[in-house]
Design an enzyme around this catalytic site. Structure first.
Site, PDB file in Angstrom:
ATOM      1  N   HIS A  80      15.219   5.902  27.429  1.00  0.00           N
ATOM      2  CA  HIS A  80      16.304   6.860  27.676  1.00  0.00           C
ATOM      3  C   HIS A  80      15.796   8.281  27.593  1.00  0.00           C
ATOM      4  O   HIS A  80      14.787   8.562  26.941  1.00  0.00           O
ATOM      5  CB  HIS A  80      17.455   6.643  26.692  1.00  0.00           C
ATOM      6  N   HIS A  86      17.122  12.210  26.611  1.00  0.00           N
ATOM      7  CA  HIS A  86      18.138  13.030  25.944  1.00  0.00           C
ATOM      8  C   HIS A  86      18.253  14.360  26.696  1.00  0.00           C
ATOM      9  O   HIS A  86      17.228  14.972  27.039  1.00  0.00           O
ATOM     10  CB  HIS A  86      17.708  13.397  24.522  1.00  0.00           C
TER      11      HIS A  86
HETATM   12  P1  AMP Z   1      15.872   7.630  20.207  1.00  0.00           P
HETATM   13  O1  AMP Z   1      15.682   7.887  18.727  1.00  0.00           O
HETATM   14  O2  AMP Z   1      15.156   8.574  21.100  1.00  0.00           O
HETATM   15  O3  AMP Z   1      15.581   6.179  20.498  1.00  0.00           O
HETATM   16  O4  AMP Z   1      17.388   7.926  20.515  1.00  0.00           O
HETATM   17  C1  AMP Z   1      18.410   7.044  20.308  1.00  0.00           C
HETATM   18  C2  AMP Z   1      19.653   7.869  20.360  1.00  0.00           C
HETATM   19  O5  AMP Z   1      20.744   7.000  20.470  1.00  0.00           O
HETATM   20  C3  AMP Z   1      19.890   8.734  19.099  1.00  0.00           C
HETATM   21  O6  AMP Z   1      19.989  10.094  19.467  1.00  0.00           O
HETATM   22  C4  AMP Z   1      21.185   8.190  18.534  1.00  0.00           C
HETATM   23  O7  AMP Z   1      21.997   9.211  18.028  1.00  0.00           O
HETATM   24  C5  AMP Z   1      21.811   7.544  19.743  1.00  0.00           C
HETATM   25  N1  AMP Z   1      22.716   6.443  19.471  1.00  0.00           N
HETATM   26  C6  AMP Z   1      22.565   5.437  18.596  1.00  0.00           C
HETATM   27  N2  AMP Z   1      23.599   4.569  18.680  1.00  0.00           N
HETATM   28  C7  AMP Z   1      24.418   5.041  19.647  1.00  0.00           C
HETATM   29  C8  AMP Z   1      25.650   4.599  20.207  1.00  0.00           C
HETATM   30  N3  AMP Z   1      26.248   3.474  19.800  1.00  0.00           N
HETATM   31  N4  AMP Z   1      26.214   5.350  21.190  1.00  0.00           N
HETATM   32  C9  AMP Z   1      25.620   6.481  21.618  1.00  0.00           C
HETATM   33  N5  AMP Z   1      24.450   6.945  21.126  1.00  0.00           N
HETATM   34  C10 AMP Z   1      23.852   6.240  20.154  1.00  0.00           C
END
Ligand code: AMP
Length: 145
Positions: free
Chosen positions: A107, A109
């Protein structure tokens, strides 16, 4: 989790894609989903994922799927800019646990930034209210070209 682990079909984003876990959608098509990060590091923090690829990291996404996600990141960032008028924004993309990744479905951001407003820490931001996220998502969606 290593960089080269196999894709886990039970990861949070896979569950969002199949509707098992709710999310606040900004926009989607057959290939991509843009949705609000539920622990936003700044107002308007959006995540963009591929619906078709089972890549865990940037290393293993198919070039065609990457093209579509990259185009979706640009389209979404343009709408974030129009809707929220930040002073800048960051595109962040983490790979592997040692690289800061916590959800192992590739993903990107989009984190809007305003001068003098510090960004909350990755993995340390408080959970946002769904209604507040819906309001921001609607404003961003209304600004999509
Ligand atoms: P990463 O640490 O780059 O893998 O990012 C994962 C992101 O997903 C983090 O910024 C979390 O805040 C976000 N996240 C985790 N669970 C959820 C969820 N259920 N819905 C939306 N975002 C989420």
């Amino acid at each position: 989790m290593s960089l080269r682990q196999p894709y886990d079909p039970d990861n949070i984003f896979a569950k969002i894609l199949c509707g098992v876990i709710p999310s606040v959608t900004v926009w989607e098509d057959d290939d991509v989903l843009a949705f609000m990060d539920v622990f936003p590091q700044s107002e308007g923090h959006v995540l963009v994922i591929s619906k078709t690829s089972r890549a865990t990291s940037l290393l293993d996404i198919e070039p065609e799927a990457l093209k579509r996600v990259a185009a979706a990141v640009q389209r979404t960032a343009r709408a974030v800019d129009k809707a929220l008028r930040p002073d800048g924004f960051q595109i962040l993309q983490y790979n592997g646990e040692a690289g800061g990744q916590t959800v192992f479905h590739l993903h990107f951001h989009i984190v809007p930034r305003w001068a003098g407003r510090p960004m909350k820490g990755h993995g340390h931001a408080p959970m946002a209210e769904a209604a507040a996220l819906r309001d921001i998502a609607d404003r961003i969606a209304a600004a999509l070209d």
